[in-house]
Design an enzyme around this catalytic site. Structure first.
Site, PDB file in Angstrom:
ATOM      1  N   GLY A 136       5.118  -5.019  15.693  1.00  0.00           N
ATOM      2  CA  GLY A 136       3.945  -5.380  16.434  1.00  0.00           C
ATOM      3  C   GLY A 136       4.230  -5.524  17.748  1.00  0.00           C
ATOM      4  CE  LYS A 151       2.759  -7.183   9.678  1.00  0.00           C
ATOM      5  NZ  LYS A 151       3.432  -7.381  11.051  1.00  0.00           N
ATOM      6  CG  ASN A 211       2.958  -6.622   5.653  1.00  0.00           C
ATOM      7  OD1 ASN A 211       2.078  -7.205   5.114  1.00  0.00           O
ATOM      8  ND2 ASN A 211       4.037  -7.305   6.437  1.00  0.00           N
ATOM      9  CG  HIS A 241       6.979 -10.004   7.159  1.00  0.00           C
ATOM     10  ND1 HIS A 241       7.020 -10.449   8.396  1.00  0.00           N
ATOM     11  CD2 HIS A 241       6.958  -8.601   7.051  1.00  0.00           C
ATOM     12  CE1 HIS A 241       6.362  -9.610   9.179  1.00  0.00           C
ATOM     13  NE2 HIS A 241       6.530  -8.301   8.375  1.00  0.00           N
ATOM     14  CB  SER A 282       6.738  -0.253  16.573  1.00  0.00           C
ATOM     15  OG  SER A 282       6.336  -1.698  17.206  1.00  0.00           O
ATOM     16  CD  GLU A 317       9.902  -5.385   8.452  1.00  0.00           C
ATOM     17  OE1 GLU A 317       8.851  -4.507   8.475  1.00  0.00           O
ATOM     18  OE2 GLU A 317       9.405  -6.770   8.394  1.00  0.00           O
ATOM     19  CD  GLU A 375       4.201 -10.849  11.130  1.00  0.00           C
ATOM     20  OE1 GLU A 375       3.613 -10.745  10.014  1.00  0.00           O
ATOM     21  OE2 GLU A 375       4.422 -10.044  11.846  1.00  0.00           O
TER      22      GLU A 375
END
Ligand code: PGA
Length: 249
Positions: free
Chosen positions: A172, A11, A9, A94, A212, A166, A96
């Site tokens: 991250g 991003k 991904n 996701h 991660s 996730e 985010e």
């Protein structure tokens, strides 16, 4: 059928030049595992990425899409638009997108329906926040995210869905769920699916872990029986790291 998948991904990273050079590098890498490899560049680079990986064992997928077919939704991209350039898989939900763009279980349920109506494969993401885990609520949160967005579907639809667990606190941050934490949650996800759709749907489901994943921890995470692959953020931006993860199976 359950598969191994490693999806990168990207991003909001990589303009055209960086996309070209990263793909050129990815194409030089040897794949020694049975994992399906996917990359998710930004919308502006999807067509170029799709074209330049045509002869290659890399699937180009989208990071998001709108649930409507078309219309007055400034700045949005539809399933039909993605299909028109050859994209067959989309990442939905996701964390985010949920956190910064107000995506909810309800809007995600609509996106899932639209993607499936277009014969697309969905990588459906979900996961708990740190506060949920600290309160011991991680299973309840994950269960409700799955139920609210997916449990209106017929069993057959799950052939076109890949799940990606996730935990938000691991994305991250450099902090990974331990292989045991990932395994426990993946087993719980399978149990949740089984309770509604039965053993075959649950057993066939490909469940990715994201948060991660790096070359130095991928092997251990992927060795767990209910972990079928990874959704990789930061480490997917370096060809060496990404293929070290692909080849960790
Ligand atoms: P990360 O991102 O690997 O950088 O933690 C994972 C993801 O957001 O899919």
């Amino acid at each position: 059928m359950r598969k191994h998948i490693v999806a990168g991904n990207w991003k909001m990273n990589n303009g055209l030049i960086q996309t070209e050079s990263l793909i050129a590098e990815l194409k030089t890498k040897q794949k020694t595992s049975d994992a399906e490899v996917m990359i998710a560049p930004s919308f502006t680079n999807l067509w170029h990425a799709f074209e330049s990986t045509r002869q290659h064992d890399i699937e180009v997928v989208a990071q998001n899409m709108h649930f409507s077919e078309k219309g007055a939704y400034t700045g949005e991209v539809s399933a039909g638009m993605l299909k028109s350039i050859g994209i067959k898989t989309v990442i939905l939900g996701h964390s985010e997108r949920r956190a910064y763009f107000n995506e909810t279980d309800e809007s995600l349920a609509k996106k899932v329906d639209t993607a499936l109506a277009h014969d697309m494969r969905v990588i459906f993401c979900f996961g708990e926040e740190l506060s949920d885990r600290k309160a011991g609520n991680e299973e309840a949160v994950v269960e409700s995210q799955i139920k609210n967005a997916l449990f209106h579907l017929e069993a057959d639809a799950f052939k076109h869905i890949v799940l990606a667990y996730e935990p938000v606190w691991a994305i991250g941050t450099g902090e990974t769920a331990s292989p045991e934490q990932a395994q426990d949650m993946h087993a719980f996800i399978r149990k949740t699916l089984e309770s509604k759709y039965g053993h075959t749907v649950a057993d066939d489901m490909t469940i990715l872990y994201g948060g991660s994943v790096k070359p130095n921890n991928a092997k251990e995470i992927f060795s767990k029986p209910d972990v079928d692959g990874g959704l990789i953020g930061g480490a997917s931006l370096k060809a060496d790291d990404f293929y070290a993860i692909v080849n960790a199976f």
